[in-house]
Write a protein that holds these residues in place. Structure first.
Motif, PDB file in Angstrom:
ATOM      1  N   THR A 150       0.923  -1.296  -0.194  1.00 37.38           N
ATOM      2  CA  THR A 150       0.331  -0.364  -0.115  1.00 37.38           C
ATOM      3  C   THR A 150       0.718   1.160  -0.411  1.00 37.38           C
ATOM      4  N   ALA A 151       0.354   2.561  -0.106  1.00 39.51           N
ATOM      5  CA  ALA A 151       1.133   3.770  -0.487  1.00 39.51           C
ATOM      6  C   ALA A 151       0.728   4.257   0.282  1.00 39.51           C
ATOM      7  N   GLN A 152       1.961   5.110   1.229  1.00 39.35           N
ATOM      8  CA  GLN A 152       1.518   5.938   2.638  1.00 39.35           C
ATOM      9  C   GLN A 152       2.465   7.030   2.150  1.00 39.35           C
ATOM     10  N   GLY A 153       3.428   7.025   1.174  1.00 43.76           N
ATOM     11  CA  GLY A 153       3.723   8.560   1.935  1.00 43.76           C
ATOM     12  C   GLY A 153       5.265   7.970   2.601  1.00 43.76           C
ATOM     13  N   TRP A 154       5.824   9.018   2.639  1.00 40.05           N
ATOM     14  CA  TRP A 154       7.223   9.492   4.092  1.00 40.05           C
ATOM     15  C   TRP A 154       6.207  10.696   5.277  1.00 40.05           C
ATOM     16  N   ALA A 155       6.606  10.244   6.383  1.00 40.14           N
ATOM     17  CA  ALA A 155       6.813  10.535   7.294  1.00 40.14           C
ATOM     18  C   ALA A 155       7.730  12.068   7.226  1.00 40.14           C
ATOM     19  N   ALA A 156       6.699  13.215   8.362  1.00 46.75           N
ATOM     20  CA  ALA A 156       7.876  14.113   8.286  1.00 46.75           C
ATOM     21  C   ALA A 156       9.247  14.136   8.881  1.00 46.75           C
ATOM     22  N   GLY A 157      10.444  14.069   8.226  1.00 47.91           N
ATOM     23  CA  GLY A 157      11.461  14.353   8.596  1.00 47.91           C
ATOM     24  C   GLY A 157      12.574  12.308   8.593  1.00 47.91           C
ATOM     25  N   SER A 160       4.999   1.284   0.729  1.00 46.01           N
ATOM     26  CA  SER A 160       5.922   2.318   0.386  1.00 46.01           C
ATOM     27  C   SER A 160       6.047   3.212   1.043  1.00 46.01           C
ATOM     28  N   TYR A 161       7.094   3.623   1.554  1.00 44.35           N
ATOM     29  CA  TYR A 161       7.411   5.210   1.698  1.00 44.35           C
ATOM     30  C   TYR A 161       6.970   5.906   0.201  1.00 44.35           C
ATOM     31  N   GLY A 162       7.926   5.655  -0.119  1.00 42.05           N
ATOM     32  CA  GLY A 162       8.180   6.039  -1.922  1.00 42.05           C
ATOM     33  C   GLY A 162       8.663   4.849  -3.082  1.00 42.05           C
ATOM     34  N   ARG A 163       8.713   5.302  -4.418  1.00 38.29           N
ATOM     35  CA  ARG A 163       8.915   4.233  -5.226  1.00 38.29           C
ATOM     36  C   ARG A 163      10.074   5.225  -6.398  1.00 38.29           C
ATOM     37  N   PRO A 164      11.117   4.380  -6.659  1.00 38.86           N
ATOM     38  CA  PRO A 164      11.706   5.358  -7.127  1.00 38.86           C
ATOM     39  C   PRO A 164      11.613   5.220  -8.812  1.00 38.86           C
ATOM     40  N   VAL A 165      11.644   6.257  -9.257  1.00 37.82           N
ATOM     41  CA  VAL A 165      11.896   6.005 -11.044  1.00 37.82           C
ATOM     42  C   VAL A 165      13.196   6.923 -11.430  1.00 37.82           C
TER      43      VAL A 165
END
Length: 438
Positions: A56-63, A405-410
């Motif tokens: 599941t796409a979650q994104g990055w938390a602050a910091g 996933s916090y992110g996915r590099p492209v």
């Protein structure tokens, strides 16, 4: 939507059962198929139970941010973007970023199609495309872009970009457009000229790479489907790299049999074109591996008939003549890593990376028992060819339990200062900058 989510969960549970069964049978490959002579397991019997596994796409938390190799630090060059996919650095140091997303096209054909779409939405891999190219400017050179401008809007799933002279080229999903460009401009209002047209749908990205003399563009066009299951006619003109002559606008297939060639780069010693290719699904965790390869004019690389040279895919009606001339790729990158980004990194660009080589953005898998990719790697080169195991540059995009996933590099590109690496993260909505730690 609730039905689709429930269906996605049901298919995922069935897929998990299939994974457990394969483990009991000793059929799950735990050693990645990587390098110039990979150990590729035999294809699994397919067509019964699909495998569907995606975080599941979650994104990055602050910091929070990715982890970098020793001697390196990472910071957000630009945050708050909307699905940034590809990066191009202009001669004046401005950075253009294509913001685009896969869109659902047509009605789902099967229950698995329904489940796949629901899963992709949950993973932020399907939805409304921003259809924009944003210009980022780091005027004070501190590694953070303090200016942001909408360079081009209302495009059609833009991806590849190239600047030659006073013309800015864009790879829309349905063709290549040319726009007038003035150095330092932050917006292009003039309409684009269409130079070439391609069939949309399926693998939708259209990467661009200019020739060394600036006379041609190379365009990556992926297949419509996994293994031509919609028929060979639907795949005509796809799964290839085109060469577009900018003077005559003549467009020809440069190399074929490449299921989904995305990133492209020049190797400077030999002057050869290289690409990363996403291989077919449904044959196992490491079968076949995605790959990095040099590309020969007129070369055929096997899709859909065979893989990694002349290993026949029994699911596909065969063409013996094409199989006989299929070329073996140069370097395996592991199964289903979704290796998309590619750029050449000269020796010394980053501390600790003292040789030349290729940087690869691995977007990450959705269809294997243990997820792969979700990192940025470096493949060292010597004498114009891969020469050693890959090294991690950036990782930590995936939670340890693989649930989110916090992110996915492209896309990846050398930064404007020549001493950094930029990475587009289309789940974190960030362009990361990797540079020296001190």
């Amino acid at each position: 939507m609730a039905f689709h989510d429930s269906l996605a969960r049901a298919v995922a549970l069935v897929g998990a059962a299939a994974i457990r069964w394969r483990r009991l049978q000793g059929q799950v490959q735990r050693t990645p198929a990587v390098g110039t002579a990979p150990q590729i397991p035999a294809a699994l019997a397919q067509g019964r139970i699909p495998t569907l596994k995606m975080p599941t796409a979650q994104g990055w938390a602050a910091g929070q941010m990715p982890s970098a190799a020793a001697g390196l630090k990472v910071n957000a060059f630009a945050a708050g973007l909307k699905h940034p996919r590809w990066i191009h650095v202009l001669p004046n140091g401005d950075v253009t970023v294509a913001e685009a997303l896969q869109q659902a096209s047509g009605a789902p054909r099967t229950l698995f199609d329904h489940a796949m779409r629901a899963t992709m939405r949950r993973a932020a891999a399907l939805g409304e495309s921003p259809n924009r190219i944003t210009l980022l400017r780091d005027a004070d050179g501190d590694g953070v872009a303090e200016q942001r401008h909408a360079l081009l809007e209302n495009l059609d799933q833009p991806f590849g970009m190239a600047l030659l002279g006073d013309t800015f080229y864009v790879g829309n999903t349905d063709g290549v457009l040319a726009f007038p460009y003035t150095p330092g401009a932050t917006r292009i209002a003039a309409p684009g000229r269409r130079l070439a047209s391609f069939k949309p749908g399926g693998h939708w990205t259209r990467s661009l790479l200019a020739s060394r003399d600036g006379q041609r563009l190379y365009v990556g066009v992926g297949s419509l489907s996994n293994i031509a299951e919609h028929g060979f006619e639907a795949e005509e003109g796809r799964a290839c790299i085109y060469e577009l002559d900018l003077r005559t606008q003549h467009c020809r297939i440069f190399a074929a049999g490449l299921r989904n060639p995305v990133g492209m780069a020049w190797e400077p010693l030999t002057g050869r074109l290289w690409t990363v290719v996403n291989e077919r699904d449904g044959l196992g965790d490491e079968t076949p591996p995605d790959y990095l390869t040099s590309v020969s004019d007129g070369g055929f690389y096997g899709w859909p008939y065979c893989y990694w040279g002349q290993t026949v895919d029994e699911r596909v009606p065969q063409d013996a003549a094409l199989v006989a001339r299929a070329l073996t790729p140069d370097y395996a990158l592991g199964g289903h890593t979704a290796s998309l980004g590619l750029c050449w990194m000269p020796a010394g660009t980053l501390p600790g990376f003292d040789g030349d080589g290729m940087v690869i953005g691995q977007h990450g898998s959705w269809n294997r028992s243990t997820l792969s990719g979700y990192r940025v790697v470096f493949v060292p080169f010597a004498d114009g060819r891969p020469a050693g195991p890959p090294r991690d540059i950036l990782w930590g995009f995936l939670a340890p339990d693989e649930s989110v996933s916090y992110g996915r590099p492209v896309g990846v590109a050398i930064g404007p200062d020549g001493r950094s690496l930029l990475v587009a993260d289309d789940v974190g909505d960030v362009v990361w900058r990797v540079g020296a730690a001190a």
